[in-house]
Design a protein around this motif. Structure first.
Motif, PDB file in Angstrom:
ATOM      1  N   ALA A 112       0.831  -1.195   0.000  1.00  0.00           N
ATOM      2  CA  ALA A 112       0.000   0.000   0.000  1.00  0.00           C
ATOM      3  C   ALA A 112       0.871   1.252   0.000  1.00  0.00           C
ATOM      4  N   GLY A 113       0.389   2.302  -0.654  1.00  0.00           N
ATOM      5  CA  GLY A 113       1.160   3.531  -0.730  1.00  0.00           C
ATOM      6  C   GLY A 113       1.189   4.311   0.562  1.00  0.00           C
ATOM      7  N   GLU A 114       0.173   4.178   1.377  1.00  0.00           N
ATOM      8  CA  GLU A 114       0.092   4.923   2.628  1.00  0.00           C
ATOM      9  C   GLU A 114       0.371   4.004   3.807  1.00  0.00           C
ATOM     10  N   PRO A 115       1.003   4.527   4.865  1.00  0.00           N
ATOM     11  CA  PRO A 115       1.249   3.682   6.040  1.00  0.00           C
ATOM     12  C   PRO A 115      -0.058   3.322   6.736  1.00  0.00           C
ATOM     13  N   ASP A 116      -0.108   2.094   7.252  1.00  0.00           N
ATOM     14  CA  ASP A 116      -1.305   1.637   7.946  1.00  0.00           C
ATOM     15  C   ASP A 116      -0.944   1.288   9.375  1.00  0.00           C
ATOM     16  N   ALA A 117      -1.968   1.173  10.201  1.00  0.00           N
ATOM     17  CA  ALA A 117      -1.772   0.941  11.631  1.00  0.00           C
ATOM     18  C   ALA A 117      -2.120  -0.477  12.036  1.00  0.00           C
ATOM     19  N   HIS A 118      -2.084  -1.438  11.096  1.00  0.00           N
ATOM     20  CA  HIS A 118      -2.377  -2.818  11.448  1.00  0.00           C
ATOM     21  C   HIS A 118      -1.234  -3.395  12.270  1.00  0.00           C
ATOM     22  N   PRO A 119      -1.500  -3.982  13.404  1.00  0.00           N
ATOM     23  CA  PRO A 119      -0.414  -4.494  14.254  1.00  0.00           C
ATOM     24  C   PRO A 119       0.068  -5.866  13.785  1.00  0.00           C
ATOM     25  N   ASP A 120       1.213  -6.256  14.310  1.00  0.00           N
ATOM     26  CA  ASP A 120       1.760  -7.595  14.080  1.00  0.00           C
ATOM     27  C   ASP A 120       1.504  -8.410  15.341  1.00  0.00           C
ATOM     28  N   LEU A 121       0.430  -9.202  15.332  1.00  0.00           N
ATOM     29  CA  LEU A 121       0.017  -9.976  16.498  1.00  0.00           C
ATOM     30  C   LEU A 121       0.652 -11.357  16.562  1.00  0.00           C
ATOM     31  N   VAL A 122       1.364 -11.757  15.521  1.00  0.00           N
ATOM     32  CA  VAL A 122       1.910 -13.112  15.462  1.00  0.00           C
ATOM     33  C   VAL A 122       3.408 -13.124  15.741  1.00  0.00           C
ATOM     34  N   GLU A 123       4.150 -12.212  15.084  1.00  0.00           N
ATOM     35  CA  GLU A 123       5.599 -12.104  15.259  1.00  0.00           C
ATOM     36  C   GLU A 123       6.295 -13.434  14.962  1.00  0.00           C
ATOM     37  N   VAL A 225      -0.747  -8.146  10.237  1.00  0.00           N
ATOM     38  CA  VAL A 225       0.031  -8.084   9.004  1.00  0.00           C
ATOM     39  C   VAL A 225       1.508  -8.052   9.353  1.00  0.00           C
ATOM     40  N   GLY A 226       2.329  -8.510   8.407  1.00  0.00           N
ATOM     41  CA  GLY A 226       3.773  -8.504   8.587  1.00  0.00           C
ATOM     42  C   GLY A 226       4.408  -7.285   7.948  1.00  0.00           C
ATOM     43  N   TYR A 232       9.309 -14.255   5.421  1.00  0.00           N
ATOM     44  CA  TYR A 232       9.377 -15.019   6.662  1.00  0.00           C
ATOM     45  C   TYR A 232       8.274 -14.619   7.639  1.00  0.00           C
ATOM     46  N   ASP A 233       7.739 -13.407   7.502  1.00  0.00           N
ATOM     47  CA  ASP A 233       6.650 -12.982   8.382  1.00  0.00           C
ATOM     48  C   ASP A 233       5.355 -13.707   8.061  1.00  0.00           C
ATOM     49  N   ASN A 234       5.282 -14.357   6.914  1.00  0.00           N
ATOM     50  CA  ASN A 234       4.103 -15.136   6.552  1.00  0.00           C
ATOM     51  C   ASN A 234       4.554 -16.479   5.982  1.00  0.00           C
ATOM     52  N   ALA A 235       5.494 -17.131   6.690  1.00  0.00           N
ATOM     53  CA  ALA A 235       6.175 -18.304   6.163  1.00  0.00           C
ATOM     54  C   ALA A 235       5.230 -19.480   5.978  1.00  0.00           C
ATOM     55  N   LEU A 236       4.273 -19.668   6.882  1.00  0.00           N
ATOM     56  CA  LEU A 236       3.375 -20.812   6.772  1.00  0.00           C
ATOM     57  C   LEU A 236       2.495 -20.704   5.535  1.00  0.00           C
ATOM     58  N   ALA A 237       1.994 -19.509   5.245  1.00  0.00           N
ATOM     59  CA  ALA A 237       1.186 -19.320   4.038  1.00  0.00           C
ATOM     60  C   ALA A 237       2.025 -19.520   2.778  1.00  0.00           C
TER      61      ALA A 237
END
Length: 351
Positions: A112-123, A225-226, A232-237
């Motif tokens: 996305a072009g704009e920064p978003d505030a979705h957190p990383d809950l999985v790490e 989101v990663g 690696y932030d979404n390695a399982l998918a």
């Protein structure tokens, strides 16, 4: 250095900039040398480079902007220019020209072009204690006769099963990730507003868009989101995508249409003999073995001459992580006493 001084001379002045640069390791120019460089006439090489760069751009554009260094060098020689290959590479880099590369993969997720505030809950901790606690989602592509089609998957981390999927000819949010989310909610029977359900995805425009965020909020699912450009932030998918292609898509050289890919994906998910990526993991360890360290206690040997009581076998955490992907090998399941007895019998047979 000259360009740096030209950029900041109106604010700080030439004397102050040269005095500051002289106090650093990279300072090598004085104000006198700067003025001499500005009044010095342009060299013959610089004039020739300017002419050649314009010729490079013209020839590169006439050949559909696909020529690399080798073909551009031959094209310049055919046009009557005496130029070497290394000089061709230098001037192409200066002009920002490059050749086309073969086998380029389509981009399925655009940041996305704009920064978003979705957190990383999985790490990067892809573990769950129960079903419908953590879902991972991603988009992959499949080559078809008319170009490409795109497939979105949602996988349950606990059962390692694909719970939702969608196939589309475009990357529109409504027709791909949101359709896969709706399929996952209907196929699993997960009630909307289930407490603790996390939807994990990458930071693509399809997953951080306003429509996707509204759909997750309406379903009562927490979005996670990663980082950008980090698989690696979404390695399982990513692993699910690789297994889907290796076991289903690559079994056929070319797929005819989007409908053919959709039917094959549906057959793998709902009927027939599905690939390993679409069914629960057959090598998953029981819950009692899911620990950071496994302790396999052995029995006391039957004969005292076989040595002292063997100690407990401690498996490191990395071995446990590998064991979660395949069954424990046979030597780990044999006790030390039985192994010693087998060795003793072998020696008796030899005698």
């Amino acid at each position: 250095m000259i360009a740096l001084i030209d950029e900041h001379r109106d604010r700080f002045g030439v004397e102050a900039i040269c005095r500051t640069l002289g106090a650093t390791a990279c300072g090598f120019i004085t104000s006198r040398a700067y003025r001499a460089a500005k009044t010095r006439p342009t060299s013959a090489r610089a004039l020739r480079d300017a002419i050649l760069i314009e010729e490079f751009r013209r020839i590169h554009a006439e050949n559909y902007s696909v020529y690399g260094v080798r073909k551009m060098h031959h094209a310049m020689v055919r046009a009557g220019w005496q130029i070497g290959r290394d000089q061709t590479a230098r001037l192409m880099w200066a002009a920002g020209l490059q050749g086309v590369r073969r086998g380029r993969k389509p981009i399925t997720t655009k940041p996305a072009g704009e920064p978003d505030a979705h957190p990383d809950l999985v790490e990067r901790r892809f573990a769950a204690e129960r079903p419908h606690q953590l879902w991972v989602a991603d988009i992959t592509y499949v080559r078809i006769l008319g170009g490409f089609c795109y497939v979105a998957f949602i996988t349950d981390v606990f059962t390692r099963r694909i719970v939702g999927w969608a196939v589309s000819a475009s990357l529109h949010t409504e027709g791909l990730p949101l359709l896969a989310l709706e399929h996952a909610l209907l196929s699993t029977g997960a009630s909307r507003g289930r407490e603790g359900l996390i939807h994990r995805s990458d930071r693509g425009a399809q997953y951080v868009s306003l429509s996707s965020s509204d759909a997750l909020i309406t379903a009562g699912v927490s979005a996670s989101v990663g980082t950008v450009g980090d698989s690696y932030d979404n390695a399982l998918a990513e692993r699910v995508n690789g297994l889907y292609k290796a076991e289903l898509i690559h079994s056929k050289r070319l797929w005819e249409s989007v409908e053919a890919v959709e039917l094959a994906t549906k057959g793998g998910c709902t009927g027939g003999t599905p690939p390993a990526c679409m069914k629960p993991s057959a090598t998953a360890l029981p819950r009692r073995l899911r620990r950071l360290t496994l302790t396999i206690r052995t029995q006391r040997p039957l004969r005292p001459d076989l040595g002292p009581k063997p100690r407990a076998l401690q498996l490191p955490s990395c071995a446990v992580q590998r064991a979660q992907l395949r069954p424990l090998p046979l030597p780990y399941l044999l006790s030390a006493s039985s192994t010693a007895e087998m060795q003793l019998r072998r020696e008796e047979v030899r005698k």
